[in-house]
Design an enzyme around this catalytic site. Structure first.
Site, short mmCIF file in Angstrom:
data_model
loop_
_atom_site.label_atom_id
_atom_site.label_comp_id
_atom_site.label_asym_id
_atom_site.label_seq_id
_atom_site.Cartn_x
_atom_site.Cartn_y
_atom_site.Cartn_z
N SER A 1 0.84 -1.21 0.00
CA SER A 1 0.00 0.00 0.00
C SER A 1 0.86 1.25 0.00
O SER A 1 1.94 1.27 0.57
CB SER A 1 -0.91 0.03 1.23
N LYS B 1 -4.32 -6.64 3.59
CA LYS B 1 -4.38 -5.51 2.64
C LYS B 1 -5.83 -5.19 2.28
O LYS B 1 -6.21 -4.01 2.14
CB LYS B 1 -3.57 -5.87 1.38
N HIS C 1 -7.27 -3.32 5.10
CA HIS C 1 -6.68 -1.96 5.04
C HIS C 1 -7.51 -1.10 4.08
O HIS C 1 -7.88 0.03 4.39
CB HIS C 1 -5.22 -2.03 4.58
N ASN C 2 -7.80 -1.65 2.93
CA ASN C 2 -8.53 -0.87 1.93
C ASN C 2 -9.97 -0.61 2.35
O ASN C 2 -10.53 0.45 2.07
CB ASN C 2 -8.49 -1.57 0.56
N GLU D 1 -9.76 2.15 4.66
CA GLU D 1 -9.47 3.35 3.85
C GLU D 1 -10.78 3.92 3.26
O GLU D 1 -11.02 5.13 3.30
CB GLU D 1 -8.50 2.94 2.74
P1 NAP Z 1 -0.93 -0.90 -14.21
O1 NAP Z 1 -0.16 0.36 -14.20
O2 NAP Z 1 -2.21 -0.97 -14.95
O3 NAP Z 1 0.04 -2.04 -14.77
C1 NAP Z 1 -0.42 -3.34 -14.97
C2 NAP Z 1 0.74 -4.23 -15.31
O4 NAP Z 1 0.26 -5.56 -15.45
C3 NAP Z 1 1.41 -3.87 -16.65
O5 NAP Z 1 2.79 -4.08 -16.51
C4 NAP Z 1 0.78 -4.88 -17.59
O6 NAP Z 1 1.58 -5.20 -18.71
C5 NAP Z 1 0.68 -6.08 -16.69
N1 NAP Z 1 -0.30 -7.05 -17.17
C6 NAP Z 1 -1.64 -6.88 -17.26
N2 NAP Z 1 -2.21 -8.00 -17.74
C7 NAP Z 1 -1.22 -8.88 -17.99
C8 NAP Z 1 -1.16 -10.20 -18.48
N3 NAP Z 1 -2.29 -10.86 -18.82
N4 NAP Z 1 0.03 -10.80 -18.57
C9 NAP Z 1 1.16 -10.13 -18.22
N5 NAP Z 1 1.20 -8.89 -17.75
C10 NAP Z 1 0.01 -8.27 -17.62
O7 NAP Z 1 -1.28 -1.42 -12.72
P2 NAP Z 1 -0.65 -0.99 -11.31
O8 NAP Z 1 -1.38 0.20 -10.80
O9 NAP Z 1 0.83 -0.98 -11.41
O10 NAP Z 1 -1.14 -2.22 -10.42
C11 NAP Z 1 -0.50 -3.46 -10.39
C12 NAP Z 1 -1.06 -4.25 -9.23
O11 NAP Z 1 -0.81 -3.52 -8.02
C13 NAP Z 1 -2.55 -4.47 -9.27
O12 NAP Z 1 -2.88 -5.69 -8.69
C14 NAP Z 1 -3.08 -3.34 -8.41
O13 NAP Z 1 -4.37 -3.61 -7.90
C15 NAP Z 1 -2.02 -3.29 -7.33
N6 NAP Z 1 -1.90 -2.02 -6.59
C16 NAP Z 1 -2.02 -0.83 -7.24
C17 NAP Z 1 -1.89 0.34 -6.51
C18 NAP Z 1 -1.98 1.69 -7.18
O14 NAP Z 1 -2.05 2.70 -6.45
N7 NAP Z 1 -1.95 1.77 -8.50
C19 NAP Z 1 -1.61 0.28 -5.15
C20 NAP Z 1 -1.46 -0.96 -4.53
C21 NAP Z 1 -1.60 -2.11 -5.28
P3 NAP Z 1 1.39 -4.43 -20.12
O15 NAP Z 1 2.25 -3.21 -20.02
O16 NAP Z 1 1.87 -5.39 -21.12
O17 NAP Z 1 -0.06 -4.11 -20.27
#
Ligand code: NAP
Length: 474
Positions: free
Chosen positions: A128, A182, A185-186, A189
């Site tokens: 987080s 987590k 936590h959300n 939040e």
């Molecule tokens: P993001 O910017 O949308 O990036 C998604 C990533 O996943 C990209 O690298 C994408 O690759 C890859 N991906 C998606 N589908 C795929 C597949 N079928 N096979 C291989 N790679 C794939 O997402 P993010 O915000 O970094 O979030 C990533 C994770 O962290 C999620 O589970 C999210 O819920 C969690 N999270 C996010 C936050 C936040 O604030 N954003 C906070 C905590 C946790 P491509 O580039 O090829 O599309």
């Protein structure tokens, strides 16, 4: 050779990789879309020498020294299964797959068992703190085999946020425990944000304050018991002026809020476990209602707008003081509910969740970080994890001192038609919790009337198998 691998260079993955590299690790990276890897490397600056770009999962695995830890930071759901399956095919016993996305903990439990059967360790790690946290220090909630965690703990401790020098990272328990924590936590939040929103509603619609005035009030509150990241950013958000219109930016932002599912999961898990988490549930429902803008506009026309304005005879200073107390009271109830859900899950899944440690690792790095969590960690250190937060100091005293403020604000807001779903749920929970003689006597009598469920009497032990309903009124 690289110390660790990371798959998924999206918002979170790219920042986590840079954070790991900055802490002295060599990180092998892979992204499904190769152009993103190229762009990532092009912007890595002085950290580039510690980053090893790769073009496939087997290449990634080959670039890491044994035993190989690989972080998955991809979209939660099937992408995790797909990537983990390919990785497992090129991994050996002792290697670890570490899912750092927002997985549903039921999936993590399944994956952990599946990969264990193949000799591969699987850690489910909640992270987080958003983009900024991932880059400079998130809160890290791990679940899985302690021996697997021990092999990567140093790396995660180094990248985690620090509170008083202590890393905000911990193994919360086996298999899905980290992702469950987590999720809660959300949920908390969501509750925190909704309650802040309701207080904002009173200030804006009940008291007619402007955004800059409210920014100052929240900034002031951020120096007291409500001091937290969410109060701090609320103050900042309210203080920003839109360049195009010259108006406060909140006043021109569409009033619908998105959600990705973790808040909803926490409400669902609370329901499944039979633990009332009414403030979280109300916050999730309010988020869903927020998205129904067209319906809300139509119903305001149909039913007429509520008056909303508080009586001008009321003392603004006193109301603002009461608002601060109401928010603190609601917050204590919401956190008590969230921690009660974790306590029940711990018992149900045999996790032994360390609630005091969980409060500790939420003190910095994560979205709900606050001084309040430091008080919770200290309270659990003396009371043990079984206690209801409302029953332990300093929270009992704070609730005694602030529940009347909560009542005053909820009552006045409801009379004027200002929506208070979360704060009124907190008040109702508080009132129900301290009602020794509730109205469930009637509910149980009704159940027995139509379903022969029996009941217990106050004046004699044992269960009465069926009441005298056939006799009718005496
Ligand atoms: P993001 O910017 O949308 O990036 C998604 C990533 O996943 C990209 O690298 C994408 O690759 C890859 N991906 C998606 N589908 C795929 C597949 N079928 N096979 C291989 N790679 C794939 O997402 P993010 O915000 O970094 O979030 C990533 C994770 O962290 C999620 O589970 C999210 O819920 C969690 N999270 C996010 C936050 C936040 O604030 N954003 C906070 C905590 C946790 P491509 O580039 O090829 O599309």
């Amino acid at each position: 050779m690289a110390d660790i691998g990371l798959v998924g260079l999206g918002v979170m993955g790219a920042n986590l990789a840079l954070n790991m590299a900055e802490k002295g690790n060599t990180v092998a990276v892979f992204n499904r879309t190769a152009a993103k890897t190229d762009a990532f490397m092009a912007h890595a600056g002085p950290l580039a020498p510690r980053l090893v770009p790769t073009k496939s999962l087997p290449d990634l695995a080959a670039a890491i020294s044994d035993p190989k830890p690989v972080v998955l930071m991809v979209t939660a759901g099937p992408a995790v299964d797909q990537e983990a399956e390919v990785l497992a095919g090129v991994m050996k016993p002792g290697d670890i797959i570490i899912d750092c996305g927002n997985a549903n903990f039921h999936d993590t439990r399944r994956r952990e068992a599946e990969f264990k059967a193949k000799g591969i360790d699987f850690l489910g790690v909640g992270v987080s703190g958003g983009e900024e946290g991932a880059r400079h220090g998130p809160s890290i909630m791990a679940g899985g085999d302690p021996k697997a965690w021990a092999r990567v703990e140093k790396i995660f401790n180094a990248i985690a946020a620090k509170f008083d020098g202590e890393p905000c990272a911990a193994l919360c328990g086996p298999d899905g425990a980290g992702h469950f924590v987590k999720t809660i936590h959300n949920g908390i939040e969501y509750a925190d944000m909704q309650m802040i929103g309701e207080v904002y509603g009173v200030m804006r619609d009940g008291l007619g304050l402007t955004a800059p005035q409210m920014a100052e009030i929240f900034a002031h509150w951020n120096e007291g018991p409500l001091k937290s990241y969410l109060i701090e950013i609320t103050s900042k958000v309210l203080g920003v002026i839109d360049e195009k219109t010259g108006k406060p930016i909140v006043d021109i932002i569409l009033d619908t809020a998105g959600q990705k599912g973790t808040g909803r999961w926490s409400a669902m898990e609370a329901q499944d476990l039979g633990v009332p988490a009414t403030v979280i549930e109300a916050a999730v429902a309010a988020r869903a209602l927020s998205s129904q803008k067209a319906e809300r506009v139509a119903q305001e026309k149909l039913f007429g707008a509520a008056p909303r304005k508080f009586d001008t005879s009321l003392n603004h200073e006193a109301i603002l003081k009461a608002l601060e107390g109401a928010l603190l009271g609601g917050k204590i109830v919401a956190y008590a509910q969230g921690f009660a859900v974790m306590a029940k899950a711990s018992e149900t899944y045999g996790w032994s969740l360390p609630l005091g440690t969980i409060a500790k690792i939420w003190r910095a790095g994560c979205i709900i970080r606050s001084v309040f969590l430091d008080d919770i960690s200290k309270a659990y250190a003396t009371s043990g994890s079984a206690a209801n937060l409302m029953d332990i100091e300093p929270f009992t005293g704070l609730l005694k001192a602030n529940n009347e403020s909560l009542r005053l604000i909820v009552a006045e807001a409801l009379l004027k038609g200002i929506p208070m779903p979360a704060l009124s749920s907190a008040l109702a929970y508080f009132d129900l919790s301290r009602t020794a003689r509730s109205t469930a006597d009637l509910t149980q009598a009704q159940r027995d009337f139509f379903g022969a469920h029996g009941f217990e009497r106050l004046d004699a032990p044992g269960v009465v198998s069926h009441g005298p309903w056939a006799m009718g009124p005496g």
